[in-house]
Design a protein around this motif. Structure first.
Motif, PDB file in Angstrom:
ATOM      1  N   LEU A  46      84.184 -11.641 -35.382  1.00 26.32           N
ATOM      2  CA  LEU A  46      84.025 -10.634 -34.327  1.00 26.32           C
ATOM      3  C   LEU A  46      84.540  -9.267 -34.766  1.00 26.32           C
ATOM      4  O   LEU A  46      83.946  -8.238 -34.440  1.00 26.32           O
ATOM      5  CB  LEU A  46      84.769 -11.081 -33.058  1.00 26.32           C
ATOM      6  N   GLU A  47      85.642  -9.267 -35.524  1.00 29.88           N
ATOM      7  CA  GLU A  47      86.244  -7.988 -35.892  1.00 29.88           C
ATOM      8  C   GLU A  47      85.610  -7.369 -37.123  1.00 29.88           C
ATOM      9  O   GLU A  47      85.469  -6.159 -37.217  1.00 29.88           O
ATOM     10  CB  GLU A  47      87.741  -8.167 -36.160  1.00 29.88           C
ATOM     11  N   THR A  72      84.220 -16.288 -26.678  1.00 33.87           N
ATOM     12  CA  THR A  72      84.975 -16.475 -27.918  1.00 33.87           C
ATOM     13  C   THR A  72      85.503 -17.901 -27.970  1.00 33.87           C
ATOM     14  O   THR A  72      85.456 -18.571 -29.007  1.00 33.87           O
ATOM     15  CB  THR A  72      86.152 -15.478 -27.986  1.00 33.87           C
ATOM     16  N   HIS A 132      89.090  -8.466 -27.433  1.00 33.35           N
ATOM     17  CA  HIS A 132      87.723  -8.963 -27.331  1.00 33.35           C
ATOM     18  C   HIS A 132      87.438  -9.465 -25.924  1.00 33.35           C
ATOM     19  O   HIS A 132      88.214 -10.244 -25.369  1.00 33.35           O
ATOM     20  CB  HIS A 132      87.498 -10.130 -28.289  1.00 33.35           C
ATOM     21  N   VAL A 180      80.061 -10.392 -27.134  1.00 33.34           N
ATOM     22  CA  VAL A 180      81.495 -10.113 -27.029  1.00 33.34           C
ATOM     23  C   VAL A 180      81.764  -8.690 -27.498  1.00 33.34           C
ATOM     24  O   VAL A 180      81.453  -8.332 -28.628  1.00 33.34           O
ATOM     25  CB  VAL A 180      82.331 -11.122 -27.847  1.00 33.34           C
ATOM     26  N   HIS A 189      84.598  -5.194 -26.435  1.00 28.19           N
ATOM     27  CA  HIS A 189      86.029  -4.959 -26.310  1.00 28.19           C
ATOM     28  C   HIS A 189      86.345  -4.510 -24.897  1.00 28.19           C
ATOM     29  O   HIS A 189      85.554  -3.792 -24.281  1.00 28.19           O
ATOM     30  CB  HIS A 189      86.470  -3.891 -27.311  1.00 28.19           C
TER      31      HIS A 189
END
Lengths: 199, 199
Positions: A33-34, A7, B63, B54, B56
């Motif tokens: 990413l989310e 990240t 992340h 990436v 969780h």
């Protein structure tokens, strides 16, 4: 910092975008990413393709993945009217104003001897060659009204003196909607020296 | 529009970034094409890697490309103190303030029955399981002070009532440097009802 290494690398990479600092880059990375991984993948794909395949039009040097750009190929554009600009972004701004129906020549910069940018780097000989062919009637020099842009405009005008082509310069003055009170001195100078008779 | 098809597609793709409209995206695309193709390639690579790899953290849902994130793996963090936040960005904000030395639990949202987001979607059972293990002494609920955030906080407090764990809520009130005059009524309400005795 609690970002994961990947990240973090993405955040660093996003800061290459103009106007994007670390904080905004972080927000972008977390957002992708989310909420939009597919958008992120699509962006990666488009970036790769564009960086590898978009080149320059062999005639006007606007960005194009074909040898000749859409504008140079377009038979309805006036091929006798040529507008000289400093960058593809400038050409795009002129295009989007809709005020010009000729073709372009992009210098990719302006004369700047200290940075080693001379007439060869700007491809001015290509411009001279095109003027020599006699197909172009008018060349509108639309370099920026900066010291370098003006110097470049004068150099171009000098280089084209021997040919049968009109060389003109776009007008500089108060922008539409602008107010005298908030206009800088340089612009006011241009506005006064470029004044026109009212009929 | 005089952008080449590939450039155009890149501009479209850039608008997936939050806060980036078509005009800014165009400026970014032209900037990368003209001045930083390597940066563009690097960005494409990092985007691809991050989007694919990436995931969780299995414990706190921050992340991470590893099964356990850096924070959960860190032996110097207080494993008996857990902070519940709505998003990884919230956890990052807390991290960057440096005011918290425990571990996190990310809900990935807040209760929102109309959008179909209930306790299962937020993984509240995972949180309950961890509380049941008895290793955690205090759970600080740091959801946002919105209606949904408050509802989520209350739901969490209710779910944890049967366990031997202190559940606390972060304080809401006037931000440091803020002025009463410019503070909204909701915040002033919080500030008054949350007042403390001066010793």
């Amino acid at each position: 910092m609690s970002l994961s290494p990947l990240t973090n690398r993405l955040v660093e990479a996003l800061t290459v975008l103009p106007g994007i600092g670390r904080k905004t880059a972080q927000r972008m990375a977390l957002y992708l990413l989310e909420h939009n991984r597919n958008g992120g993948r699509q962006l990666a794909k488009c970036l790769n393709e564009a960086m590898e395949r978009v080149g320059h039009c062999s005639q006007c040097r606007i960005h194009s993945e074909e040898p000749l750009c859409k504008i140079c190929r377009n038979p309805s554009r006036d091929q006798s009217l040529l507008c000289v600009v400093e960058s593809p972004a400038d050409a795009l701004a002129v295009e989007q104003s809709g005020s010009f129906k000729g073709i372009y020549f992009v210098l990719m910069g302006h004369l700047s001897p200290l940075d080693g940018i001379g007439p060869e780097q700007l491809g001015i000989s290509l411009l001279v060659d095109r003027a020599a062919k006699g197909e172009i009637q008018e060349i509108i020099v639309a370099t920026n009204p900066t010291v370098e842009g003006e110097a470049t405009a004068h150099y171009i005008a000098d280089s084209l003196r021997e040919f049968e082509v009109t060389v003109s310069r776009i007008a500089h003055g108060i922008p539409v909607g602008g107010e005298l009170e908030y206009t800088d001195g340089g612009t006011l100078n241009y506005a006064f020296s470029g004044r026109k008779h009212l009929d």
